[in-house]
Design a protein around this motif. Structure first.
Motif, mmCIF file in Angstrom:
data_model
loop_
_atom_site.group_PDB
_atom_site.id
_atom_site.type_symbol
_atom_site.label_atom_id
_atom_site.label_comp_id
_atom_site.label_asym_id
_atom_site.label_seq_id
_atom_site.Cartn_x
_atom_site.Cartn_y
_atom_site.Cartn_z
ATOM 1 N N GLY A 351 -32.379 20.896 18.756
ATOM 2 C CA GLY A 351 -31.716 20.821 17.466
ATOM 3 C C GLY A 351 -32.047 19.490 16.819
ATOM 4 O O GLY A 351 -32.554 18.576 17.470
ATOM 5 N N CYS A 355 -27.036 16.406 15.621
ATOM 6 C CA CYS A 355 -26.336 17.696 15.608
ATOM 7 C C CYS A 355 -25.317 17.809 16.745
ATOM 8 O O CYS A 355 -24.498 18.732 16.749
ATOM 9 C CB CYS A 355 -27.326 18.857 15.671
ATOM 10 S SG CYS A 355 -28.210 18.976 17.244
ATOM 11 N N VAL A 510 -29.808 26.523 21.058
ATOM 12 C CA VAL A 510 -30.290 26.005 19.781
ATOM 13 C C VAL A 510 -29.090 25.671 18.898
ATOM 14 O O VAL A 510 -28.316 26.547 18.513
ATOM 15 C CB VAL A 510 -31.189 27.042 19.066
ATOM 16 C CG1 VAL A 510 -31.731 26.456 17.768
ATOM 17 C CG2 VAL A 510 -32.330 27.473 19.973
ATOM 18 N N GLN A 512 -27.376 25.057 15.629
ATOM 19 C CA GLN A 512 -27.674 25.531 14.282
ATOM 20 C C GLN A 512 -26.748 24.947 13.216
ATOM 21 O O GLN A 512 -26.860 25.300 12.042
ATOM 22 C CB GLN A 512 -27.605 27.063 14.243
ATOM 23 C CG GLN A 512 -28.634 27.721 15.158
ATOM 24 C CD GLN A 512 -28.594 29.230 15.103
ATOM 25 O OE1 GLN A 512 -27.547 29.841 15.327
ATOM 26 N NE2 GLN A 512 -29.716 29.843 14.795
#
Length: 629
Positions: A351, A355, A510, A512
């Motif tokens: 990422g 994040c 991941v 997002q």
């Protein structure tokens, strides 16, 4: 002709010879990578090239008219001023024009005389000539690429990673002929690295860079220099070509050394035989014997032993995360996240920077507490946590061997045997000489490797690694990859190294944004390809959602303006004419000898804004005019 020529360069650090009589050159347009093990002189060589260190022997020559810009590996110095002040420290025509303009404007405001007014006009003409009115926006855009939003922030308020990014932006904004970059991908997320790859690959610049990122190296560089056993070897090709040719070189060297050893054994028999029967031995043959001895027992390239420690037994329960929530005041990191880890699972975490990847790892190991949800750790789980921060500065003043002995005098290996701390360090490339080196005298890569060994000494069965590849040389990266492939336990890794992630990870978490984490089964390259397919699908869907345009003949659809665009096009014609007229008025004001300082200051700021408006509206005018052709 070479931009940079290095002739017979030698350097000793303490009692250690780093490189001996090495020579090479960098030509215009050449993009070269420098590879070597940690602690063998990569950064020292770059510092010699830029004049920060002095060689013991040899010379470094830059072409007389060539300019060089340097990105050091560490950029933690806290300078004064703002980010922009440090960016403008570069010696380029852009910066020279800006600095001269600022000086002239300030001087004229303090004393409005005719001579200073003329200098101010000349500086403004130079700004126009260099297109320097737009330079501030160029700086802003480059810093934005690297996640630095405030170009007027105090330099001292930036983190070490942000300073490295700002220093990289400064190099990329420079007009130097040769860019020398030491680990430019450190502190960049994958998206930034991919942008930097494309930027450097397309740049009409000469490059000399040190990097451990094999994807990056393979895409950007066409030449590779390797320092091995104090010697320099040159390879004309990509990383795969380098691996093949290096293997051939090592095989040839091994065969030659075996031949020298056979000859040495034969000559040794002759040297020892029949001493009483000879008054003197032939001097030439004795000299030849000494040469053979030197070649037969010359240092050879030895592959470092692989990482091999015993992991604790793993029970049925590994790690269960249930409905986890965590937020900072201005950002949601996790929202209702759940996952159950399985035995021997290998998971990557990816990422953009900021994040929350490191925060996620800290929640798992208990350094942070979630606001909701539960983390249930199995009774047999022993975490081995390798953080980004590395070892504490409290180790300064301590020798390597003493740091390891604090963890334990003995280390249990994978085969069950107990090794002494000294033997353990030597097994992993810390020679007995290095073991008595103070921690602060180790290279960056050696410090990170020592930290990893201290983590492994705990015999963990669940490894949590936060950016383990930063500052490691490529050989150590390959060893770490081999260890993780055979590790009998779980592995959770945050990394921006795509080669590393592709080789090891079975699936990815991941990040997002807004607390969402997608569990993607596949490598990073699979994820990247999946993202490209999604983007193509969105583009195709957008095209299909325009049925009216699709029914029109192709040329007619291209030419036709909407009613809104026709009104915008007409307004642009009027706006551009008005802006050009205003520009003429400002030009006349600058030429007026009776203008005062305050008028000129306001006019200069308006002139800069005016140029930006003209550029923006002209680009839009061209876009719309193409539809009317």
């Amino acid at each position: 002709m070479n931009l940079l020529s290095v002739e017979n360069l030698s350097k000793t650090y303490g009692e250690k010879l780093l490189f001996d009589q090495i020579s090479f050159g960098i030509e215009k347009g050449q993009k070269t990578a420098l590879i070597a093990k940690n602690g063998t002189g990569k950064t020292t060589l770059l510092n010699i090239l830029v004049g920060r260190e002095i060689p013991d022997e040899g010379s470094v020559t830059f072409r007389k008219d060539a300019q060089m810009a340097y990105l050091p590996q560490d950029n933690d110095n806290c300078y004064g001023g703002t980010v922009l002040d440090n960016i403008l420290d570069a010696q380029t025509p852009f910066v020279t024009a800006i600095r001269h303009y600022e000086y002239c404007l300030g001087a004229y405001q303090a004393q409005a005389d005719e001579a200073l007014r003329l200098k101010l006009e000349q500086s403004m003409e130079e700004m126009e000539l260099q297109h320097a009115w737009n330079y501030e926006s160029d700086v802003r855009e480059m810093l934005h690429r690297f996640g630095i939003r405030d170009m007027f922030a105090p330099w001292g308020s930036l983190s070490g990673g942000e300073r490295k990014k700002a220093a990289l932006a400064k190099v990329l904004l420079s007009d130097a002929d040769l860019w020398i970059l030491d680990e430019p991908t450190n502190h960049l997320d994958i998206r930034m690295i991919e942008w930097l790859e494309d930027f450097l690959a397309d740049a009409n610049k000469s490059l000399l860079l040190v990097t451990h990122d094999r994807f990056f190296l393979d895409k950007v560089c066409d030449d590779i220099l390797e320092i091995d056993q104090t010697h320099l070897y040159k390879y004309k090709g990509k990383y795969g070509y380098f691996l093949d040719k290096k293997a051939e070189r090592l095989a040839t060297q091994a065969a030659e050394q075996e031949r020298y050893r056979n000859l040495y054994r034969q000559e040794l028999v002759w040297m020892r035989a029949s001493v009483q029967a000879r008054g003197t031995k032939a001097k030439a043959r004795k000299d030849h014997f000494e040469e053979l001895k030197e070649k037969a027992f010359a240092p050879v390239h030895n592959e470092e032993a692989g990482f091999s420690v015993q992991a604790e037994r793993v029970g049925k329960k590994i790690l269960e995360i249930s409905n986890l929530d965590f937020s900072y005041p201005d950002k949601v990191i996790l929202k209702d996240f759940s996952y159950i880890f399985k035995r021997n699972e290998r998971c990557g975490v990816v990422g953009p920077n900021g994040c929350g990847k490191s925060t996620f790892l800290k929640l798992i190991v208990g350094e942070l507490q979630a606001q909701a949800g539960k983390i249930d750790v199995g009774e047999t789980i022993v975490f081995g946590y390798y953080s980004q921060t590395g070892l504490s500065t409290a180790y300064h003043g301590k020798r390597v061997i003493d740091i390891v002995k604090e963890q334990g005098e003995m280390v249990r290996m994978a085969d069950g045997h107990l090794w002494s701390a000294s033997h353990f360090l030597n097994h992993f490339g810390f020679t007995y000489e290095i073991q008595y080196t103070y921690y602060e005298d180790l290279s960056g890569g050696q410090k990170r490797k020592l930290y990893l060994l201290l983590v492994l000494m705990k015999n963990p069965n669940f490894l949590i690694l936060d950016e383990p590849t930063n500052d490691f040389d490529i050989d150590t990266m390959n060893l770490l990859e081999d260890f993780l492939l055979h590790f009998q336990g779980c592995v959770l890794v945050v990394s921006h190294d795509r080669w590393f992630m592709d080789k090891l990870m079975e699936h990815l978490f991941v990040f997002q944004g807004e607390g969402k984490i997608k569990d993607f089964y596949g490598s990073y390259s699979d994820w990247h390809q999946y993202q490209q397919q999604l983007a193509k699908g969105r583009q195709q869907k957008a095209r299909e959602e325009k049925p009216v345009q699709a029914k029109l003949p192709r040329m007619e659809a291209k030419k036709r303006l909407t009613y809104k665009e026709e009104k915008e096009f007409a307004a642009l014609n009027e706006d551009l004419a008005a802006l050009e007229e205003e520009k003429k008025e400002l030009d006349a004001l600058f030429a007026n000898p009776d203008g005062d300082a305050e008028q000129l200051k306001v006019a200069a700021e308006r002139y800069r804004q005016l140029q930006l408006e003209l550029d923006e509206k002209t680009m839009r005018w061209f876009e719309l005019s193409e539809k009317t052709l």
